[in-house]
Design an enzyme around this catalytic site. Structure first.
Site, short mmCIF file in Angstrom:
data_model
loop_
_atom_site.label_atom_id
_atom_site.label_comp_id
_atom_site.label_asym_id
_atom_site.label_seq_id
_atom_site.Cartn_x
_atom_site.Cartn_y
_atom_site.Cartn_z
CB SER A 56 -0.75 0.05 1.34
OG SER A 56 -0.10 0.05 2.53
CB ILE A 58 5.15 5.76 -0.65
CG1 ILE A 58 4.50 7.02 -0.29
CG2 ILE A 58 6.52 5.92 -1.71
CD1 ILE A 58 5.66 7.86 1.00
CB SER A 187 9.90 11.48 7.48
OG SER A 187 9.06 12.40 7.51
CE1 TYR A 200 7.48 8.01 10.86
CE2 TYR A 200 7.38 10.65 10.81
CZ TYR A 200 7.60 9.12 10.18
OH TYR A 200 7.49 9.45 8.82
CE LYS A 204 10.39 7.45 9.16
NZ LYS A 204 10.49 6.37 8.30
#
Length: 325
Positions: A56, A58, A187, A200, A204
């Protein structure tokens, strides 16, 4: 004096361009340049590319972009039914690909002990691997002080350790064969922290630390491409981590003009891979401007973010300020 004035004016124009161009682009300046003048995605034709998180978002759209370019694909995710649909559409995108050119390999990336078996399957299937695309991962919505330490552990295991584990297998293989490319779906939160996503953000930032080190150590034999999307129009929020262990956010993602479509993001990602760019930013102007301000003028950027405030930043990211779960 005339020389110094020329140097000063050139420097001023240089930095001014970093404020103007992001207002009309949906990616960083170099990636935009490569989209027009660089290698096309079709230059990847025939490459063996493994995409994790391909069922699903990207990852799914990237599979279609690369299939259309004539790449041979290995698609991995946990959801088999969704993977089968992605494979079907990949074959529809390029009539010259046959069933054997798109391999499905169901994989739970959290099962680190299964990575070597999966890697050997890929090599046995196609005889080699050219590019590994680490796309699997989840976002988060949670207030910093309320996050259970178990959540930090869970999100680091998925967003960082699973990627590092699989990539180390690929790196050792690429060093033996002489060349390869690793792609990381990171990100903009990897350097411009996002609101309500403390854990999160940490994952990253960690990815950038891990893979920029790899860039320095093996730049002659391995290309590393770190892709940094801003807000993307996918239904990622429903699966996002929260402040509590094993509790998903469960809210559908709002449709908003400030979000890039998953297909456009995947297309730009394909261009970045084809041109072996080391780090790219993908976002609409409203976010891209902030990224460049923070990157080029860090002191002003920190002040400016405080002025904008958390509510504005949250709305810019999610199209609304949702209530906390």
């Amino acid at each position: 004096m005339a020389f110094l004035a020329t140097v000063g004016l050139s420097a001023l124009l240089y930095y001014f361009s970093y404020l103007i161009f992001p207002s009309i682009l949906d990616c960083d300046i170099l990636l935009s340049f490569k989209e027009i003048f660089g290698k096309p995605i079709s230059s990847l034709k025939g490459k063996i590319i493994w995409i994790t998180g391909a069922s699903s978002g990207i990852g799914e759209q990237l599979a279609y972009v690369l299939a259309k370019a004539g790449c041979k694909l290995i698609l991995s995710a946990r959801r088999v039914a969704e993977l089968e649909q992605v494979k079907k559409k990949c074959l529809e995108e390029n009539k010259y690909l046959n069933d054997n050119d798109v391999e499905l390999y169901p994989l739970d990336v959290l099962n680190l002990e299964s990575h070597e078996k999966a890697f050997l399957h890929v090599i046995n299937k196609f005889g080699k691997l050219d590019i590994l695309v680490n796309n699997a991962g989840r976002s988060q919505r949670a207030q910093w002080e309320n996050i259970q330490i178990a959540v930090d552990r869970e999100i680091f295991e998925l967003n960082v350790l699973s990627i590092v584990s699989l990539s180390r297998l690929a790196v050792r293989y690429f060093l033996q064969t002489g060349y390869g490319q690793i792609v990381i779906n990171s990100s903009v939160a990897g350097f411009l922290p996002a609101i309500m996503s403390g854990s999160y953000n940490g994952t990253k930032h960690a990815l950038h630390g891990y893979f920029k080190s790899l860039m320095l150590e093996h730049s002659k034999h391995i290309d590393v491409t770190i892709v940094c999307p801003g807000p993307i129009q996918t239904n990622f929020l429903a699966e996002s981590f929260t402040e509590r262990s094993c509790v998903k956010y469960g809210i559908n993602t709002e449709i908003d003009k400030n979000k890039i479509s998953a297909n456009r993001c995947a297309t730009l990602m394909g261009i970045a891979i084809a041109n072996k760019l080391d780090e790219v930013w993908i976002a609409k102007p409203s976010v891209l401007r902030l990224v460049y301000i923070f990157y080029c003028f860090p002191n002003f950027g920190k002040w400016f973010l405080k002025i904008l405030g958390p509510k504005y930043l949250m709305k810019l990211r999610d199209a609304k300020v949702p209530s906390q779960n």
